[in-house]
Enzyme design. Structure first.
Site, PDB file in Angstrom:
ATOM      1  N   ALA A 120       0.700  -1.235  -0.043  1.00 37.97           N
ATOM      2  CA  ALA A 120       0.137   0.026  -0.011  1.00 37.97           C
ATOM      3  C   ALA A 120       0.983   1.350   0.022  1.00 37.97           C
ATOM      4  CB  ALA A 120      -0.944  -0.044   1.140  1.00 37.97           C
ATOM      5  N   ASN A 188       2.719  -3.165   7.882  1.00 35.00           N
ATOM      6  CA  ASN A 188       3.586  -3.978   7.225  1.00 35.00           C
ATOM      7  C   ASN A 188       4.306  -2.849   6.031  1.00 35.00           C
ATOM      8  OD1 ASN A 188       3.305  -6.631   7.838  1.00 35.00           O
ATOM      9  ND2 ASN A 188       1.231  -6.511   7.265  1.00 35.00           N
ATOM     10  N   HIS A 218      -0.401   7.283   3.993  1.00 33.04           N
ATOM     11  CA  HIS A 218       0.881   7.225   4.419  1.00 33.04           C
ATOM     12  C   HIS A 218       1.660   8.383   3.709  1.00 33.04           C
ATOM     13  CE1 HIS A 218      -0.126   3.369   5.709  1.00 33.04           C
ATOM     14  NE2 HIS A 218      -0.588   2.858   4.414  1.00 33.04           N
TER      15      HIS A 218
END
Length: 267
Positions: A120, A188, A218
């Site tokens: 991601a 992760n 993010h």
């Protein structure tokens, strides 16, 4: 044809299975390992009829590439079985790889390969390129809806409640290694970023529970001798599992395509 095996059929595994069923040149779904066979059959029609469901440690016997998408507990079991068999291991639970670092040395002995999808995140190519020079700092700032962080071990251990949250709250500030341990189902991506750059102990991570965001966000900030850059991605959460972005499965599919592609773009 490369034979692909799926360890787990959660939100990511199911999408990878669907894409393989639709057809990816040079790849075939050869076997899966799931506990709830009937549930898997209802979502992936060929399971049972054409695609065998086998014990976790037997997957490497049927496959050349294993895509892992499991809870924390069985990670080491499938990782060791795959690497000891000298096959290609594609972990989605990258944080667990940090806890089983001896597998890297073992892979060198057996000829196995460990391929970590971007997941991601965004821009790991740039981070890897910068790591060929000197990276001074890497920081990742993650913002997620509170529901996407509920139940994380770090929150439970530190009695951090997100109930009724009406403004952004920083719930973690530390290294990527510590973050991967405390939020194994959530970040992760931080482990992947650390492996691409300056390692899990030097990579910094902040995690915010933010009721104002609807997407897992993010932001990465990198300062290196060759470039300074920042990147941000807003991931649409998976319907099956809001802790995981939809793009995570597609990242695994893209990496699988790259194993057999005539033209491969990026590192």
């Amino acid at each position: 044809m490369l034979r692909v095996g799926l360890a787990g059929l959660g939100a990511v595994g199911l999408e990878v299975a669907r894409r393989l069923e639709q057809g990816i040149p040079g790849l075939t779904l050869a076997a899966v390992s799931v506990r709830d066979v009937s549930k898997a059959q209802s979502k992936v029609a060929k399971i049972g009829a054409e695609i065998p469901n086998v014990a976790l440690t037997e997957l490497p016997q049927h496959c050349d590439v294993i895509v892992e998408g499991l809870p924390k507990a069985p990670f080491a079991e499938i990782a060791r079985a795959t690497i000891y068999a000298g096959k290609v291991f594609m972990p989605l639970s990258v944080g667990q790889l940090l806890e089983n670092w001896d597998l890297i040395d073992r892979a060198k002995e057996t000829g196995a390969r460990i391929l970590v999808p971007t997941g991601a995140l965004i821009g790991l190519d740039a981070v890897r390129a910068a790591a060929e020079g000197d990276i001074r700092s890497v920081t990742m700032i993650t913002r997620k809806p509170p529901g996407g962080l509920e139940g994380a071990p770090y929150l439970v251990q530190n009695n951090i409640s997100l109930h009724g949250l009406n403004e952004a709250k920083k719930v973690f500030d530390g290294s990527a290694r510590e973050g991967a341990r405390g939020f194994p189902a959530n970040v992760n991506v931080a482990a992947a970023l650390s492996l691409a750059g300056i390692g899990p102990d030097k990579t910094r991570l902040q995690i915010w529970a933010d009721p104002q965001v609807t997407r897992n966000t993010h932001r990465i900030e990198v300062d290196a001798d060759t470039a300074s850059f920042s990147m941000m991605i807003e991931n649409v959460p998976s319907v099956e599992n809001p802790r995981t972005g939809k793009i995570t499965a597609l990242s695994a599919v893209a990496m699988l395509r790259g194993l057999t592609a005539t033209l491969k773009v990026g590192t």
